[in-house]
Design an enzyme around this catalytic site. Sequence first.
Site, PDB file in Angstrom:
ATOM      1  N   SER A 270       0.835  -1.203   0.000  1.00 46.60           N
ATOM      2  CA  SER A 270       0.000   0.000   0.000  1.00 46.60           C
ATOM      3  C   SER A 270       0.870   1.253   0.000  1.00 46.60           C
ATOM      4  O   SER A 270       0.535   2.247  -0.650  1.00 46.60           O
ATOM      5  CB  SER A 270      -0.943   0.010   1.202  1.00 46.60           C
ATOM      6  OG  SER A 270      -0.229  -0.041   2.422  1.00 46.60           O
ATOM      7  N   GLU A 271       2.002   1.235   0.714  1.00 47.01           N
ATOM      8  CA  GLU A 271       2.957   2.353   0.673  1.00 47.01           C
ATOM      9  C   GLU A 271       4.393   1.868   0.778  1.00 47.01           C
ATOM     10  O   GLU A 271       4.673   0.852   1.431  1.00 47.01           O
ATOM     11  CB  GLU A 271       2.700   3.369   1.798  1.00 47.01           C
ATOM     12  CG  GLU A 271       1.579   4.344   1.529  1.00 47.01           C
ATOM     13  CD  GLU A 271       0.294   3.952   2.220  1.00 47.01           C
ATOM     14  OE1 GLU A 271      -0.754   4.538   1.881  1.00 47.01           O
ATOM     15  OE2 GLU A 271       0.328   3.047   3.074  1.00 47.01           O
ATOM     16  N   THR A 272       5.258   2.602   0.121  1.00 44.31           N
ATOM     17  CA  THR A 272       6.706   2.436   0.205  1.00 44.31           C
ATOM     18  C   THR A 272       7.281   3.817   0.493  1.00 44.31           C
ATOM     19  O   THR A 272       6.846   4.808  -0.096  1.00 44.31           O
ATOM     20  CB  THR A 272       7.285   1.897  -1.113  1.00 44.31           C
ATOM     21  OG1 THR A 272       6.737   0.595  -1.364  1.00 44.31           O
ATOM     22  CG2 THR A 272       8.798   1.812  -1.071  1.00 44.31           C
TER      23      THR A 272
END
Length: 276
Positions: free
Chosen positions: A46-48
Amino acid sequence: MASFAFKQLDVFSSEPLKGNPLAVVLGADGLSDDQMAAFARWTNLSETTFLLKPTTDEADYRVRIFTTQRELPFAGHPTIGTCHAWLEAGGQPRGDVIVQECGVGLVKLRRDGTRLAFAAPPLIRSGEPDAGIVERIVAGLRIAREDVVGTQWVDNGPGWIAVMLKDRDTVLSLKPDYNELGGLKLGVVAPWTGGDAQFEVRAFIAGEGMAEDPVTGSLNASLAQWLIGSGRAPAQYVASQGTALGRKGRVFIEQVGDDIWVGGASVTCIDGRVTI
C-alpha cells in the site's frame, strides 16, 4: 544501479504479519522520482517510503511516501514505520520530539515506551457530505440507511469520509460494492465493548490498487479528531483494525492539550539491502 539499505516492517502491531506492511529504502537521496515510483510499484504494498536528508534544520529526516499509483503528502502507518526504521538504523533526534519532514510539512513524533506516535495533522476538509454521496455510501456498503449513525468529511490529505455504524458486527460483516464506491475513500467505524479496544475500524479505498487497507494511521488520526471533538469518544482510546483481513492492528489514541497523538508498535520483518 545502486545498492541501498532496506527494511520491510509491520506497523501498528508488535506481532509480525498482523499489522500493515511497509517498505522503507534508507539513504535514498540519489534516487529519481521515476525510480522511487517504479520501486513502489514493484513492492506492490500500500505504501513504500524513501528516507532522505532533511531540507530544513527543524527536521530530523525527510520522507517521501509512494503508493503503487502516486506520491502522498502524508500517511500514518508510513510515518510511524519510517521513524521506526530511522531510529533502528541509528537516527538520533535533535530534541525531545522527533520531527519528520514530508509533503504536508513538519510532523512531530514522540516515543511512548515501545510505541511511536505522531501528532494528527489538521483536517483540510470537514463537515457533512452531501446527500448524494451518503446515498452512494449506503448503496456501496450494501447496508440500510438506519445502520448509519453519522457521516463526516475527515480529510487530512487522502480524502477520507468517515461513516459511523451502529455496532462492530455490522462493520465486520461489510462486503462492499467497490464499483459503487469508486473514487470514495471510506473510513467505517463502530464502538466495540468487551474487547481490548473501544472501536473497530475498516478503511475502503476503491480504485487505489487495493480495496481495503489493513491498518490506517491517517484515517485513525482524522477519525479521532471527529470522534473526540463530537463527544463520541473519550480523550484516550484504542482502535482495532484489520480484523476482517486476518490482522490484529491496534492504534492508540490520546488527546494531550490541543494535540491528538496517534500511536502504535512496529516490528522489522526484513532487514537487508536492495539494488535499484
